[in-house]
Design a protein around this motif. Structure first.
Motif, mmCIF file in Angstrom:
data_model
loop_
_atom_site.group_PDB
_atom_site.id
_atom_site.type_symbol
_atom_site.label_atom_id
_atom_site.label_comp_id
_atom_site.label_asym_id
_atom_site.label_seq_id
_atom_site.Cartn_x
_atom_site.Cartn_y
_atom_site.Cartn_z
ATOM 1 N N ILE A 88 25.629 33.734 2.142
ATOM 2 C CA ILE A 88 24.840 34.584 1.523
ATOM 3 C C ILE A 88 23.491 33.907 2.901
ATOM 4 O O ILE A 88 23.332 34.722 3.777
ATOM 5 C CB ILE A 88 23.741 34.173 0.721
ATOM 6 C CG1 ILE A 88 24.245 34.916 -0.459
ATOM 7 C CG2 ILE A 88 22.620 35.200 0.367
ATOM 8 C CD1 ILE A 88 23.476 34.932 -1.954
ATOM 9 N N GLU A 89 23.338 32.996 3.539
ATOM 10 C CA GLU A 89 22.487 32.288 4.711
ATOM 11 C C GLU A 89 23.702 32.854 5.679
ATOM 12 O O GLU A 89 22.469 33.374 6.269
ATOM 13 C CB GLU A 89 22.977 30.656 4.414
ATOM 14 C CG GLU A 89 21.763 30.616 3.337
ATOM 15 C CD GLU A 89 21.218 28.424 3.453
ATOM 16 O OE1 GLU A 89 20.187 28.651 2.966
ATOM 17 O OE2 GLU A 89 22.724 27.457 3.881
ATOM 18 N N LEU A 90 24.762 31.997 5.257
ATOM 19 C CA LEU A 90 25.715 32.631 6.964
ATOM 20 C C LEU A 90 25.931 34.204 7.192
ATOM 21 O O LEU A 90 25.648 34.969 8.017
ATOM 22 C CB LEU A 90 26.831 32.178 6.588
ATOM 23 C CG LEU A 90 28.187 32.415 7.691
ATOM 24 C CD1 LEU A 90 27.336 31.413 8.920
ATOM 25 C CD2 LEU A 90 29.043 31.713 7.486
ATOM 26 N N LEU A 91 25.258 35.091 6.226
ATOM 27 C CA LEU A 91 25.913 36.898 6.472
ATOM 28 C C LEU A 91 24.434 37.333 6.798
ATOM 29 O O LEU A 91 24.060 37.930 7.415
ATOM 30 C CB LEU A 91 26.171 37.359 4.829
ATOM 31 C CG LEU A 91 27.423 37.386 4.594
ATOM 32 C CD1 LEU A 91 27.460 37.975 3.151
ATOM 33 C CD2 LEU A 91 28.821 37.541 5.470
ATOM 34 N N LEU A 92 22.910 36.401 5.834
ATOM 35 C CA LEU A 92 22.034 36.795 6.841
ATOM 36 C C LEU A 92 22.231 35.721 7.939
ATOM 37 O O LEU A 92 21.051 37.334 9.140
ATOM 38 C CB LEU A 92 20.610 36.150 5.475
ATOM 39 C CG LEU A 92 19.197 36.454 6.345
ATOM 40 C CD1 LEU A 92 19.275 38.061 5.514
ATOM 41 C CD2 LEU A 92 18.298 35.627 5.483
ATOM 42 N N TYR A 93 22.389 35.052 8.617
ATOM 43 C CA TYR A 93 22.124 34.736 9.895
ATOM 44 C C TYR A 93 23.129 36.232 11.095
ATOM 45 O O TYR A 93 22.638 36.149 12.283
ATOM 46 C CB TYR A 93 22.513 33.515 10.262
ATOM 47 C CG TYR A 93 22.539 32.956 11.157
ATOM 48 C CD1 TYR A 93 21.631 32.111 12.235
ATOM 49 C CD2 TYR A 93 23.933 33.012 12.071
ATOM 50 C CE1 TYR A 93 21.313 31.958 13.282
ATOM 51 C CE2 TYR A 93 23.909 32.394 13.248
ATOM 52 C CZ TYR A 93 22.840 32.285 13.825
ATOM 53 O OH TYR A 93 23.180 31.712 15.595
ATOM 54 N N MET A 94 23.690 36.092 10.322
ATOM 55 C CA MET A 94 24.766 36.868 11.506
ATOM 56 C C MET A 94 24.265 38.272 11.579
ATOM 57 O O MET A 94 24.252 38.595 12.815
ATOM 58 C CB MET A 94 26.508 36.947 10.957
ATOM 59 C CG MET A 94 27.350 36.027 11.085
ATOM 60 S SD MET A 94 27.986 34.871 12.631
ATOM 61 C CE MET A 94 28.680 36.221 13.047
ATOM 62 N N GLY A 95 23.999 38.487 10.486
ATOM 63 C CA GLY A 95 22.938 39.585 10.440
ATOM 64 C C GLY A 95 21.646 40.094 11.876
ATOM 65 O O GLY A 95 21.813 40.894 12.159
ATOM 66 N N LEU A 96 21.201 39.383 11.410
ATOM 67 C CA LEU A 96 19.855 39.526 12.428
ATOM 68 C C LEU A 96 20.405 38.406 13.732
ATOM 69 O O LEU A 96 20.024 39.986 14.382
ATOM 70 C CB LEU A 96 18.751 37.769 12.102
ATOM 71 C CG LEU A 96 18.457 37.886 10.656
ATOM 72 C CD1 LEU A 96 17.228 36.759 9.808
ATOM 73 C CD2 LEU A 96 17.255 39.246 10.562
ATOM 74 N N SER B 56 23.073 39.791 15.121
ATOM 75 C CA SER B 56 23.728 41.153 15.747
ATOM 76 C C SER B 56 22.459 42.278 16.107
ATOM 77 O O SER B 56 22.822 42.852 16.760
ATOM 78 C CB SER B 56 24.604 41.750 13.734
ATOM 79 O OG SER B 56 25.663 40.640 13.855
ATOM 80 N N ILE B 57 21.511 42.455 14.767
ATOM 81 C CA ILE B 57 20.692 43.459 15.696
ATOM 82 C C ILE B 57 20.232 42.626 16.413
ATOM 83 O O ILE B 57 19.776 43.153 17.343
ATOM 84 C CB ILE B 57 19.600 43.451 14.295
ATOM 85 C CG1 ILE B 57 20.176 43.528 12.863
ATOM 86 C CG2 ILE B 57 18.304 43.977 14.348
ATOM 87 C CD1 ILE B 57 19.327 43.677 11.658
ATOM 88 N N PHE B 58 19.599 41.327 16.885
ATOM 89 C CA PHE B 58 18.919 40.606 18.216
ATOM 90 C C PHE B 58 20.285 41.191 18.963
ATOM 91 O O PHE B 58 19.376 41.841 20.514
ATOM 92 C CB PHE B 58 18.597 39.250 17.979
ATOM 93 C CG PHE B 58 18.577 38.555 19.155
ATOM 94 C CD1 PHE B 58 17.474 38.719 19.377
ATOM 95 C CD2 PHE B 58 19.300 38.062 19.546
ATOM 96 C CE1 PHE B 58 16.507 37.846 20.716
ATOM 97 C CE2 PHE B 58 19.028 37.100 21.184
ATOM 98 C CZ PHE B 58 17.508 37.777 21.510
ATOM 99 N N LEU B 59 21.525 40.857 19.202
ATOM 100 C CA LEU B 59 22.354 41.547 20.060
ATOM 101 C C LEU B 59 22.723 43.079 20.221
ATOM 102 O O LEU B 59 22.823 43.557 22.249
ATOM 103 C CB LEU B 59 23.766 40.800 20.068
ATOM 104 C CG LEU B 59 23.926 39.369 20.219
ATOM 105 C CD1 LEU B 59 25.054 38.828 19.727
ATOM 106 C CD2 LEU B 59 23.178 39.188 21.610
ATOM 107 N N ILE B 60 22.330 43.500 19.680
ATOM 108 C CA ILE B 60 22.396 45.485 20.099
ATOM 109 C C ILE B 60 21.259 45.497 21.131
ATOM 110 O O ILE B 60 21.416 46.187 21.638
ATOM 111 C CB ILE B 60 22.662 46.504 18.456
ATOM 112 C CG1 ILE B 60 23.898 45.550 17.827
ATOM 113 C CG2 ILE B 60 22.337 47.133 18.483
ATOM 114 C CD1 ILE B 60 24.509 46.444 16.689
#
Length: 166
Positions: A15-23, A25-29
């Motif tokens: 869950i922590e890894l998915l949350l980190y990857m989601g944030l 990804s938003i930052f990169l976009i």
């Protein structure tokens, strides 16, 4: 008595890894969109600038030469329209014409390109105007286009002016 130590795993949970990857990804976009907008604005600014600079330079060069000319030999008669402008300045011939999409000046020193490499000139015409016995004048019309591709399309400017011998 035996002591029990609680060892915690020092890794990340799914869950922590998915949350980190989601944030992340938003930052990169967001950064990509900002970079893309900045690049688009730069291209638009460059194309507008090159069209403005080239059109101003061509017009000033034509004005300079026509104002100091002794005569306009082509187009020869009033009402005649040509794609060539020939002037006599101090006994020497100066000719303006299109060579492909390049506006050129040919004089005793050689042939020179008047527009930049990022623009092209089209629809060039010289129309002899005035009264018989009056000052030699010519109406100049040309379109200058940027070669820089943009989302909004090609930057285009059409110039029309009348210049005469002083």
């Amino acid at each position: 008595m035996i002591e029990m130590k609680h060892c915690k795993n020092k890794g990340f949970s799914l869950i922590e890894l998915l949350l980190y990857m989601g944030l992340f990804s938003i930052f990169l976009i967001t950064l990509t969109q900002i970079f893309s907008s900045a690049l688009e604005l730069k291209l638009e600014s460059e194309s507008t600038s090159t069209v403005q600079q080239d059109s101003r330079y061509i017009l000033e060069r034509l004005s300079y030469d026509i104002n100091r000319a002794d005569s306009i030999t082509t187009p020869a008669a009033i009402g005649t329209q040509e794609q060539l402008l020939s002037l006599v300045i101090s006994g020497q011939t100066y000719s303006y014409t299109l060579s492909g999409n390049t506006f050129t000046l040919t004089n005793p020193s050689g042939t020179f390109q008047l527009n930049g490499f990022n623009t092209r000139v089209t629809n060039l015409s010289f129309l002899r105007v005035g009264n018989s016995g009056g000052k030699n004048s010519v109406r100049i019309t040309y379109t200058i286009n940027s070669l820089t591709n943009q989302k909004k399309g090609v930057e285009t400017k059409t110039i029309q002016t009348t210049l005469g011998i002083r």
